[in-house]
Design an enzyme around this catalytic site. Structure first.
Site, mmCIF file in Angstrom:
data_model
loop_
_atom_site.group_PDB
_atom_site.id
_atom_site.type_symbol
_atom_site.label_atom_id
_atom_site.label_comp_id
_atom_site.label_asym_id
_atom_site.label_seq_id
_atom_site.Cartn_x
_atom_site.Cartn_y
_atom_site.Cartn_z
ATOM 1 N N GLY A 144 15.130 -87.514 8.232
ATOM 2 C CA GLY A 144 15.397 -86.084 8.333
ATOM 3 C C GLY A 144 16.734 -85.665 7.777
ATOM 4 O O GLY A 144 17.780 -85.952 8.378
ATOM 5 N N LEU A 145 16.713 -84.995 6.631
ATOM 6 C CA LEU A 145 17.903 -84.393 6.047
ATOM 7 C C LEU A 145 17.708 -82.895 5.837
ATOM 8 O O LEU A 145 18.557 -82.089 6.206
ATOM 9 C CB LEU A 145 18.243 -85.067 4.708
ATOM 10 C CG LEU A 145 19.438 -84.492 3.935
ATOM 11 C CD1 LEU A 145 20.739 -84.684 4.725
ATOM 12 C CD2 LEU A 145 19.547 -85.146 2.545
ATOM 13 N N ASN A 175 17.159 -73.750 6.226
ATOM 14 C CA ASN A 175 18.110 -72.955 5.461
ATOM 15 C C ASN A 175 19.029 -73.774 4.575
ATOM 16 O O ASN A 175 19.867 -73.223 3.874
ATOM 17 C CB ASN A 175 18.962 -72.106 6.418
ATOM 18 C CG ASN A 175 18.137 -71.097 7.183
ATOM 19 O OD1 ASN A 175 17.482 -70.240 6.598
ATOM 20 N ND2 ASN A 175 18.138 -71.211 8.506
ATOM 21 N N ARG A 194 -18.246 -87.378 -22.253
ATOM 22 C CA ARG A 194 -18.692 -85.992 -22.407
ATOM 23 C C ARG A 194 -19.130 -85.746 -23.850
ATOM 24 O O ARG A 194 -18.347 -85.927 -24.789
ATOM 25 C CB ARG A 194 -17.548 -85.046 -22.037
ATOM 26 C CG ARG A 194 -17.788 -83.579 -22.343
ATOM 27 C CD ARG A 194 -18.857 -82.965 -21.473
ATOM 28 N NE ARG A 194 -18.835 -81.509 -21.570
ATOM 29 C CZ ARG A 194 -19.761 -80.714 -21.065
ATOM 30 N NH1 ARG A 194 -20.789 -81.240 -20.404
ATOM 31 N NH2 ARG A 194 -19.670 -79.411 -21.179
ATOM 32 N N GLN A 240 -7.510 -79.612 -18.300
ATOM 33 C CA GLN A 240 -7.929 -78.933 -19.526
ATOM 34 C C GLN A 240 -9.002 -79.732 -20.261
ATOM 35 O O GLN A 240 -9.976 -79.169 -20.785
ATOM 36 C CB GLN A 240 -6.720 -78.708 -20.441
ATOM 37 C CG GLN A 240 -6.951 -77.683 -21.538
ATOM 38 C CD GLN A 240 -7.060 -76.267 -20.992
ATOM 39 O OE1 GLN A 240 -6.626 -75.991 -19.879
ATOM 40 N NE2 GLN A 240 -7.632 -75.374 -21.769
ATOM 41 N N GLY A 261 -12.202 -79.275 -18.740
ATOM 42 C CA GLY A 261 -12.715 -77.914 -18.846
ATOM 43 C C GLY A 261 -13.064 -77.356 -17.477
ATOM 44 O O GLY A 261 -12.349 -77.566 -16.497
ATOM 45 N N GLY A 262 -14.182 -76.681 -17.370
ATOM 46 C CA GLY A 262 -14.586 -76.071 -16.104
ATOM 47 C C GLY A 262 -14.743 -77.084 -14.986
ATOM 48 O O GLY A 262 -14.444 -76.793 -13.825
ATOM 49 N N GLU A 270 12.759 -84.978 -2.685
ATOM 50 C CA GLU A 270 13.933 -85.834 -2.906
ATOM 51 C C GLU A 270 14.811 -85.311 -4.042
ATOM 52 O O GLU A 270 15.382 -86.081 -4.811
ATOM 53 C CB GLU A 270 13.519 -87.286 -3.135
ATOM 54 C CG GLU A 270 12.833 -87.880 -1.910
ATOM 55 C CD GLU A 270 12.758 -89.373 -1.919
ATOM 56 O OE1 GLU A 270 13.680 -90.014 -2.454
ATOM 57 O OE2 GLU A 270 11.793 -89.911 -1.367
ATOM 58 N N GLU A 317 15.797 -79.481 -11.035
ATOM 59 C CA GLU A 317 17.094 -78.865 -11.334
ATOM 60 C C GLU A 317 18.243 -79.674 -10.739
ATOM 61 O O GLU A 317 19.301 -79.830 -11.361
ATOM 62 C CB GLU A 317 17.109 -77.427 -10.801
ATOM 63 C CG GLU A 317 16.206 -76.460 -11.554
ATOM 64 C CD GLU A 317 14.712 -76.667 -11.252
ATOM 65 O OE1 GLU A 317 13.881 -76.240 -12.077
ATOM 66 O OE2 GLU A 317 14.393 -77.255 -10.197
#
Length: 387
Positions: free
Chosen positions: A132-133, A137, A276, A344, A347-348, A371, A375
Site C-alpha cells: 500500500g502506497l 488524493n 480467416r 483490428q 474486425g467485428g 506502478e 508520464e
C-alpha cells in the site's frame, strides 16, 4: 515443483529457466485458460489458484530457499510472468504484485525475524500479499500522503486509507507506507507490516474495473490501527526510499506483464489471420494485414529485449532505475498497441467476447498506469539521462 527443478545442479541456468517456463505454461493452459472468461465477467479473484501456484513455486520465485522460496533469478521470474499473462493478464498481475511488491519489500528490508515469519507463508501461497502506497488524493505525489503513523506509548497508530491496492481485501498481510513526518518533507514516510485481522485494519471498496478483473483491486482502511514497533520495516523515515527501490524491480514485472499480454494478443491475431478467408485466401496474405503483423512482431521483440536487459541487470545487482523505467514504458505502450491492432485484425469479431483479443485490449491499458504512469516513467528516464 519449481524448487525441485532449481535444485537440480546438473542443469545449466538456461535449461532450468526453460523447464520452469514450460511448467508455468502448462499450468496456465490447464488450470487458468478454461476459467478466463468466467473470472473476467464475474470479477472473481481465484485465491485457490494462487495457492496452487505457491505449491508450484511461483509465489516465491525470488525468495531464497532459506526462507521457503525457489531462489530463482529475475530472468526466470520474468519468463513466468509472461507465460501467465499471455493466458490471463489478471492472474499475471496478481502474481507479479505479490512477488515484486509485498514479498520483495520484506525480503529487501525486513529483519531476520520478519523474513522468517512472513516469507515462508508468502512463498508457499498460504498467504497472499498486498502493498500500500497509493492514496485517493496522492498517486504520484506520494510525499503528500495522508495516511499517518504516530508513535504513542511504544506503539505505532495508523490512520488513513490506501486505494487501488492489489489484494486490498484478500491479502493476509500488507506492507503499508505511512507518513511519519510533515507533508512534503524529506524522509517523511515509514513502512510497516500489517496482518489481516489486526484491529483497525479493514478492506474497503472493491473496484469494478475495465480490465484485469480477475485481480482484486480494493481499498485498505486504517482506523486507529495499533502496531508494535517490531512491525516497522527498516528505519523510521526510509519508507519512500525503500519504495523507490522496490518499484525498480516492480516495473520490470509490469514490463513482463505487458510482454505477456502482447504475446497473447499477437498469437491470437496471427492464428486468426492465417485462418480467416476473404476473397479466396487467408487475410494474412494481404499486405495491409501482413505489415500489421510485421510491426507488432517487431514491437514485441524490442519490448522483450528491453525487459530481459533490465532483468539481467537486476540479477547482476546493478542499478536498474533507468532500464526498468524504459522497459516498463516501452513494453506497456507496445502492449496497448498490439492489443488494439489485434482487435483490428479480427474486425467485428475482435469486439466480441467469444474471442480473446477484446480482453487483452482491456487488460493492456492498466500496464501504462500501474506502478507509475507512462508520464512518470518519462520523468524518471529524463532525470536519469540528465544527471
Amino acid at each position: 515443483m519449481i524448487t525441485e527443478i532449481a535444485e537440480n545442479e546438473g542443469n545449466a541456468v538456461a535449461e532450468v529457466a526453460q523447464m520452469i517456463t514450460e511448467s508455468v505454461r502448462d499450468f496456465a493452459r490447464q488450470y487458468i485458460q478454461p476459467h478466463v472468461r468466467e473470472w473476467d465477467e464475474t470479477q472473481y479473484f481465484p485465491a485457490e489458484t494462487f495457492r496452487e501456484l505457491g505449491t508450484l513455486g511461483v509465489m516465491g520465485m525470488l525468495v531464497p530457499e532459506a526462507y521457503g522460496g525457489a531462489g530463482l533469478n529475475y530472468r526466470t521470474y520474468v519468463a513466468a510472468i509472461v507465460e501467465l499473462s499471455r493466458v490471463c493478464g489478471g492472474v499475471g498481475l496478481s502474481m507479479a504484485a505479490h512477488n515484486s511488491l509485498c514479498t520483495n519489500h520484506i525480503l529487501l528490508f525486513g529483519d531476520e525475524a520478519q523474513k522468517h515469519t512472513y516469507l515462508p507463508r508468502l512463498a508457499s501461497g498460504e498467504w497472499i500479499g498486498a502493498w500500500g502506497l497509493t492514496e485517493p488524493n496522492t498517486g504520484s505525489d506520494a510525499g503528500n500522503m495522508r495516511t499517518t503513523a504516530v508513535l504513542q506509548d511504544g506503539e505505532w497508530v495508523l490512520n488513513g486509507s490506501k486505494n487501488f491496492i492489489t489484494h486490498g481485501r484478500s491479502g493476509q498481510v500488507a506492507v503499508v507506507i505511512a507518513r511519519t513526518g510533515a507533508p512534503n518533507t524529506p524522509r517523511n514516510a515509514t513502512a510497516f507490516i500489517v496482518e489481516r485481522g489486526t484491529p483497525g485494519f479493514s478492506g474497503g471498496k472493491k473496484e469494478d474495473k475495465l480490465g484485469m478483473r480477475a485481480s482484486e483491486t480494493a481499498e485498505m482502511i486504517f482506523d486507529n490501527c495499533c502496531l508494535p514497533d517490531s512491525a516497522r520495516l527498516g528505519e523510521v523515515g526510509e519508507g519512500f526510499v525503500q519504495s523507490l527501490k522496490v518499484l525498480d524491480g516492480g516495473r520490470i514485472s509490469i514490463a513482463a506483464l505487458s510482454l505477456g499480454i502482447a504475446y497473447g494478443a499477437y498469437d491470437a491475431a496471427l492464428q486468426y489471420a492465417k485462418e480467416r478467408q476473404q476473397f479466396g485466401q487467408p487475410i494474412a496474405n494481404f499486405q495491409a494485414i501482413g505489415f500489421k503483423l510485421a510491426d507488432l512482431a517487431t514491437q514485441i521483440e524490442a519490448a522483450k529485449l528491453l525487459t530481459y536487459q533490465a532483468a539481467d541487470m537486476k540479477d547482476a545487482k546493478k542499478n536498474t532505475t533507468l532500464e526498468s523505467a524504459m522497459a516498463k514504458l516501452f513494453a506497456s505502450e507496445a502492449a496497448v498497441n498490439v492489443a488494439n491492432e489485434a482487435v483490428q485484425i479480427f474486425g467485428g469479431y475482435g469486439y466480441i467476447k467469444d474471442f480473446p483479443v477484446e480482453k487483452f485490449y482491456r487488460d493492456a491499458k492498466l500496464c501504462t498506469i500501474g506502478e507509475g504512469t507512462s508520464e512518470i516513467q518519462k520523468l524518471v528516464i529524463s532525470r536519469q539521462i540528465l544527471k
